[in-house]
Design a protein around this motif. Structure first.
Motif, PDB file in Angstrom:
ATOM      1  N   GLN A  12      13.439 -11.257  -3.042  1.00  0.00           N
ATOM      2  CA  GLN A  12      12.240 -11.619  -3.794  1.00  0.00           C
ATOM      3  C   GLN A  12      11.279 -12.482  -2.978  1.00  0.00           C
ATOM      4  O   GLN A  12      10.199 -12.814  -3.445  1.00  0.00           O
ATOM      5  N   GLU A  13      11.678 -12.867  -1.767  1.00  0.00           N
ATOM      6  CA  GLU A  13      10.854 -13.760  -0.978  1.00  0.00           C
ATOM      7  C   GLU A  13       9.646 -13.026  -0.393  1.00  0.00           C
ATOM      8  O   GLU A  13       9.597 -11.801  -0.343  1.00  0.00           O
ATOM      9  N   GLN A  14       8.698 -13.794   0.069  1.00  0.00           N
ATOM     10  CA  GLN A  14       7.484 -13.248   0.655  1.00  0.00           C
ATOM     11  C   GLN A  14       7.695 -12.946   2.137  1.00  0.00           C
ATOM     12  O   GLN A  14       8.487 -13.591   2.816  1.00  0.00           O
ATOM     13  N   VAL A  15       6.960 -11.968   2.643  1.00  0.00           N
ATOM     14  CA  VAL A  15       7.054 -11.578   4.045  1.00  0.00           C
ATOM     15  C   VAL A  15       5.652 -11.609   4.656  1.00  0.00           C
ATOM     16  O   VAL A  15       4.653 -11.367   3.977  1.00  0.00           O
ATOM     17  N   ARG A  16       5.588 -11.937   5.926  1.00  0.00           N
ATOM     18  CA  ARG A  16       4.310 -11.982   6.639  1.00  0.00           C
ATOM     19  C   ARG A  16       4.316 -10.969   7.778  1.00  0.00           C
ATOM     20  O   ARG A  16       5.347 -10.709   8.387  1.00  0.00           O
ATOM     21  N   GLN A  17       3.160 -10.452   8.067  1.00  0.00           N
ATOM     22  CA  GLN A  17       3.006  -9.419   9.089  1.00  0.00           C
ATOM     23  C   GLN A  17       2.173  -9.957  10.247  1.00  0.00           C
ATOM     24  O   GLN A  17       1.161 -10.641  10.040  1.00  0.00           O
ATOM     25  N   PHE A  18       2.601  -9.646  11.456  1.00  0.00           N
ATOM     26  CA  PHE A  18       1.910 -10.103  12.656  1.00  0.00           C
ATOM     27  C   PHE A  18       1.787  -8.952  13.651  1.00  0.00           C
ATOM     28  O   PHE A  18       2.754  -8.224  13.867  1.00  0.00           O
ATOM     29  N   PRO A  19       0.628  -8.781  14.272  1.00  0.00           N
ATOM     30  CA  PRO A  19       0.554  -7.832  15.385  1.00  0.00           C
ATOM     31  C   PRO A  19       1.302  -8.408  16.589  1.00  0.00           C
ATOM     32  O   PRO A  19       1.308  -9.619  16.805  1.00  0.00           O
ATOM     33  N   MET A  20       1.928  -7.555  17.366  1.00  0.00           N
ATOM     34  CA  MET A  20       2.649  -7.996  18.565  1.00  0.00           C
ATOM     35  C   MET A  20       1.642  -8.098  19.708  1.00  0.00           C
ATOM     36  O   MET A  20       1.244  -7.098  20.310  1.00  0.00           O
ATOM     37  N   ILE A  21       1.186  -9.309  19.987  1.00  0.00           N
ATOM     38  CA  ILE A  21       0.168  -9.527  21.015  1.00  0.00           C
ATOM     39  C   ILE A  21       0.658 -10.558  22.017  1.00  0.00           C
ATOM     40  O   ILE A  21       1.560 -11.347  21.747  1.00  0.00           O
ATOM     41  N   ASP A  22       0.065 -10.536  23.200  1.00  0.00           N
ATOM     42  CA  ASP A  22       0.371 -11.537  24.218  1.00  0.00           C
ATOM     43  C   ASP A  22      -0.882 -11.746  25.062  1.00  0.00           C
ATOM     44  O   ASP A  22      -1.984 -11.328  24.680  1.00  0.00           O
ATOM     45  N   ARG A  23      -0.722 -12.395  26.201  1.00  0.00           N
ATOM     46  CA  ARG A  23      -1.825 -12.604  27.130  1.00  0.00           C
ATOM     47  C   ARG A  23      -1.428 -12.111  28.516  1.00  0.00           C
ATOM     48  O   ARG A  23      -0.250 -12.125  28.878  1.00  0.00           O
ATOM     49  N   ASP A  24      -2.435 -11.678  29.301  1.00  0.00           N
ATOM     50  CA  ASP A  24      -2.170 -11.287  30.681  1.00  0.00           C
ATOM     51  C   ASP A  24      -1.904 -12.530  31.529  1.00  0.00           C
ATOM     52  O   ASP A  24      -2.475 -13.597  31.287  1.00  0.00           O
ATOM     53  N   PRO A  25      -1.039 -12.413  32.550  1.00  0.00           N
ATOM     54  CA  PRO A  25      -0.835 -13.538  33.472  1.00  0.00           C
ATOM     55  C   PRO A  25      -2.146 -13.922  34.158  1.00  0.00           C
ATOM     56  O   PRO A  25      -2.988 -13.067  34.446  1.00  0.00           O
TER      57      PRO A  25
END
Length: 324
Positions: A169-182
């Motif tokens: 019954q708990e809530q879920v959050r969605q995130f795009p899988m992102i990062d940064r270039d070196p």
């Protein structure tokens, strides 16, 4: 909040300023930095003076944006991560962390308490990702898992049933899988980057927060070791950036979690039935190589800290820093 309070206790109640967004920085008279801030609650900008500016303001860093104005937003891998906390009965002895996947889906599940409550359940932290999902936007508010996740694999690992954990019954959050270039450089004179602002990486191997803490320790050491902040920030850059650049690349290649794909590619019958599919030596080589890159191998963690100012040198640096 614990860390913010510790800063106030050590440096004074006014050491942490809220409602302040960086808009500019530049050289001031003498050897100071001039730092311009804007505020939501006031139309009037303000200005600070400091010896150094440390941009540890996350993957969407304003400091980094001023240092690298042509970089643009962080790239997406095309994957989505869903995170939530559910309650379920203890599984696999009650103290186990389960990581499973099939090349498209991946799930990480572990308990947040070692003893169940009176109802026999424990809170369980979980993250599920899918490579073929549309990136979408990060959710700012939780929603029930069913409409967000849709159908998920009916995986079982011992007495752990993944679907039962996810569809509570708990809530879920969605995130795009992102990062940064070196980056080729973090430090520019009296300005530097730290943590996700410097090296935001894909969430493999549990290294984002860990490496941010090591960054802070390394930077504090170089600032304490001498009176010249420009040389201190340059030394910090030389010490930390090459290793973090490599770790960013390794995490894009799934880091230590590549063993999931190795097992999936060599075995049938589901993610928890591939124990004998990959030689133990191959698995050990992957994890050991990644641990060395992250500085978490046994030899590294048992060495004396390289960030201790010893003897009679004391702390000779005394710098006014703005950390954003």
């Amino acid at each position: 909040m614990i860390l913010a309070q510790a800063v106030r206790d050590r440096l004074g109640a006014d050491a942490v300023t809220t409602d302040a967004r960086l808009r500019s920085f530049g050289e001031a008279e003498g050897s100071e930095l001039r730092i311009g801030l804007s505020h939501q609650e006031s139309a009037l900008p303000t200005e600070l003076r400091a010896d150094v500016l440390i941009g540890c303001d996350g993957i969407h860093s304003a400091v980094r944006g001023l240092l690298y104005p042509q970089e643009g937003p962080p790239p997406s891998s095309g994957s989505v991560v869903w995170r939530g906390v559910s309650r379920c009965r203890p599984f696999l002895g009650g103290r186990s962390m389960v990581v499973m996947g099939d090349g498209d889906w991946k799930a990480v599940v572990y308990p947040l308490a070692d003893r169940p409550d009176d109802d026999g359940t424990v809170p369980v932290n979980w993250a599920v990702s899918r490579e073929s999902a549309a990136p979408g936007e990060a959710r700012t508010a939780g929603a029930p898992a069913g409409p967000v996740l849709g159908p998920v694999p009916d995986w079982r690992c011992g007495d752990l049933a993944l679907a039962e954990v996810l569809f509570g019954q708990e809530q879920v959050r969605q995130f795009p899988m992102i990062d940064r270039d070196p980056l080729p450089r973090w430090s520019f004179g009296r300005v530097t980057l730290l943590g996700d602002a410097a090296h935001a990486m894909a969430p493999m191997g549990s290294n984002a927060t860990t490496q941010c803490v090591v960054d802070a320790r390394a930077l504090a050491h170089t600032l304490a070791a001498g009176p010249d902040p420009v040389r201190a920030l340059s030394a910090y850059d030389r010490q930390r950036r090459p290793a973090m650049n490599r770790l960013q690349v390794l995490n894009r290649a799934k880091g230590p979690e590549v063993v999931i794909d190795m097992a999936h590619g060599r075995a049938a019958g589901g993610p928890c039935r591939a124990r004998q599919a990959v030689p133990r030596a191959d698995l050990a080589q992957v994890t050991a190589s990644y641990a060395r890159a992250a500085g978490s191998d046994r030899a590294s963690v048992n060495r004396p800290s390289p960030y201790t100012v010893r003897g009679d040198r004391g702390i000779r640096g005394s710098h006014r820093a703005v950390v954003g």
